[in-house]
Scaffold this active site. Structure first.
Site, PDB file in Angstrom:
ATOM      1  N   SER A   5       7.719 -17.057   0.701  1.00  0.00           N
ATOM      2  CA  SER A   5       6.880 -18.126   0.135  1.00  0.00           C
ATOM      3  C   SER A   5       6.780 -18.106  -1.389  1.00  0.00           C
ATOM      4  CB  SER A   5       5.472 -18.062   0.727  1.00  0.00           C
ATOM      5  OG  SER A   5       5.484 -18.523   2.048  1.00  0.00           O
ATOM      6  N   LYS A  56       8.306 -20.968  -3.142  1.00  0.00           N
ATOM      7  CA  LYS A  56       7.635 -22.277  -3.183  1.00  0.00           C
ATOM      8  C   LYS A  56       7.233 -22.641  -4.605  1.00  0.00           C
ATOM      9  CE  LYS A  56       5.856 -21.650   1.554  1.00  0.00           C
ATOM     10  NZ  LYS A  56       4.664 -21.278   2.362  1.00  0.00           N
ATOM     11  N   TYR A  79      14.915 -25.347   3.528  1.00  0.00           N
ATOM     12  CA  TYR A  79      13.697 -24.539   3.340  1.00  0.00           C
ATOM     13  C   TYR A  79      13.903 -23.092   3.799  1.00  0.00           C
ATOM     14  CZ  TYR A  79       8.967 -22.833   4.383  1.00  0.00           C
ATOM     15  OH  TYR A  79       7.833 -22.058   4.479  1.00  0.00           O
ATOM     16  N   TYR A 119      -3.202 -18.555   0.243  1.00  0.00           N
ATOM     17  CA  TYR A 119      -3.698 -19.240   1.441  1.00  0.00           C
ATOM     18  C   TYR A 119      -5.193 -18.982   1.632  1.00  0.00           C
ATOM     19  CZ  TYR A 119       1.301 -18.865   1.797  1.00  0.00           C
ATOM     20  OH  TYR A 119       2.628 -18.888   1.498  1.00  0.00           O
ATOM     21  N   VAL A 152       5.669 -13.547   2.781  1.00  0.00           N
ATOM     22  CA  VAL A 152       5.592 -12.640   3.939  1.00  0.00           C
ATOM     23  C   VAL A 152       6.636 -11.520   3.897  1.00  0.00           C
ATOM     24  CG1 VAL A 152       4.447 -14.147   5.624  1.00  0.00           C
ATOM     25  CG2 VAL A 152       6.933 -14.174   5.429  1.00  0.00           C
TER      26      VAL A 152
HETATM   27  O1  DON Z   1       7.944 -20.578   6.592  1.00  0.00           O
HETATM   28  C1  DON Z   1       7.657 -19.391   6.790  1.00  0.00           C
HETATM   29  O2  DON Z   1       6.876 -19.049   7.663  1.00  0.00           O
HETATM   30  C2  DON Z   1       8.276 -18.354   5.879  1.00  0.00           C
HETATM   31  N1  DON Z   1       9.634 -18.715   5.555  1.00  0.00           N
HETATM   32  C3  DON Z   1       7.500 -18.195   4.603  1.00  0.00           C
HETATM   33  C4  DON Z   1       6.039 -17.915   4.844  1.00  0.00           C
HETATM   34  C5  DON Z   1       5.416 -17.066   3.809  1.00  0.00           C
HETATM   35  O3  DON Z   1       6.052 -16.358   3.071  1.00  0.00           O
HETATM   36  C6  DON Z   1       3.934 -17.041   3.827  1.00  0.00           C
HETATM   37  N2  DON Z   1       3.418 -16.166   2.787  1.00  0.00           N
HETATM   38  N3  DON Z   1       2.746 -15.223   2.764  1.00  0.00           N
END
Ligand code: DON
Length: 304
Positions: A65, A68, A192, A240, A258
């Site tokens: 993330s 982003k 994505y 978040y 993550v």
């Molecule tokens: O879309 C997802 O779930 C992952 N590619 C990225 C989510 C993420 O990194 C949330 N952050 N803490």
């Protein structure tokens, strides 16, 4: 006088090494579940261009993330304020992959950092391009920001998420149902998932974050007013449902992933990247947050 930063980083890395309560490595993306929770790395690039680091600073990790932030910069560069017609700017108070909020709010995601908002942002970058071109632009932006061409997408991680990304498919189709997706859901999601699979070290990430620091260090990829707005979004939405707690404890704009990485900005002073794969209950790096809390306290870094 030698900088006090290096000894502080050394001490933090040493203390983190011996910790046993490291949180839980993300396992909903199978390829990420293979990463050893014992890793820890922290890097700092100052406004003066000095680079400091401690721990596993040469090991690449999945940015997830954190990417982003880069797609937001590209989408804003492309579409300007029009992006805000498709995505909001409010903290979500919900999980990063929440589906219920998107339904309640008629397909307009709360902000560009929750998954639904990031999918819309990537969709904006993709509009009028093939996924390959859009990805070349995204990885090109990250490499330019870091001034380092040795940054790549980990295909195995991208495929791993693609094969089991049911929640993101649900979000994308729901966005499409509300006429808030310009490309086919599979195309936007393919882009994505690959964007999220960008892999870099903490040194590379701290360097890539310099454009958010303001000032003169590193390439100037985004105007200063936009840098301020992006930092505001990172502070309010970057962690978040844990954004309030992170602002309370660390006091800096930051974006988590993550993969266990966090990019944090001390405006006008430093860009910081930290990595520890174990996550807390909100999906943010547990020891990474603690390390930033300590660094901010010991260096007296805060936006407040
Ligand atoms: O879309 C997802 O779930 C992952 N590619 C990225 C989510 C993420 O990194 C949330 N952050 N803490």
């Amino acid at each position: 006088m030698p900088s006090p930063i290096q000894p502080v980083l050394d001490q933090i890395a040493l203390d983190m090494q011996s910790r046993t309560d490291r949180g839980h490595v993300a396992d909903y993306i199978p390829e990420l579940a293979r990463v050893a929770p014992s890793h820890f790395a922290i890097s700092v690039v100052t406004a003066g261009g000095n680079v400091f680091g401690a721990g596993d600073i040469s090991t690449g990790f999945s940015a997830q993330s954190i990417t982003k932030v880069f797609t937001l910069a590209i989408a804003l560069g492309r579409s300007g304020d029009q992006l805000w017609q498709r995505v909001g700017r409010e903290p979500s108070g919900n999980a990063f992959n929440s589906i219920v909020q998107l339904e309640n709010e008629n397909g307009r995601p709360r902000n560009p950092f929750v998954n639904a908002g990031a999918i819309v942002t990537t969709d904006e970058v993709l509009a009028g391009r093939a996924p390959k071109q859009a990805l070349a632009e995204i990885i090109g932006f990250v490499r330019a920001a870091a001034e380092d061409s040795d940054i790549h997408i980990n295909e195995a991680v991208a495929r791993s998420e693609q094969s089991l990304g049911h929640r993101n498919f649900a979000l994308a189709h729901f966005l499409a149902a509300h006429d808030n997706l310009r490309n086919a859901p599979e195309m936007t999601l393919g882009t994505y998932f690959h964007q999220c699979a960008i892999e870099l070290t903490t040194t590379q990430l701290a360097r890539a974050g310099r454009f958010l620091m303001g000032g003169t260090e590193g390439p100037r990829l985004v105007s200063q007013p936009r840098v301020r707005r992006m930092n505001a979004l990172m502070l309010t939405c970057g962690h978040y449902d844990g954004s309030g707690d992170f602002a309370f404890r660390v006091g800096l704009p930051a974006k988590s992933g993550v993969g266990g990485g966090i990019l944090a900005i001390v405006p006008g002073v430093a860009s910081i990247a930290v990595w520890s794969p174990g996550l807390d209950e909100n999906g943010n790096s547990k020891l990474g947050t603690e390390a930033l809390e300590r660094l901010a306290r010991e260096m007296d870094w805060s936006i407040f």
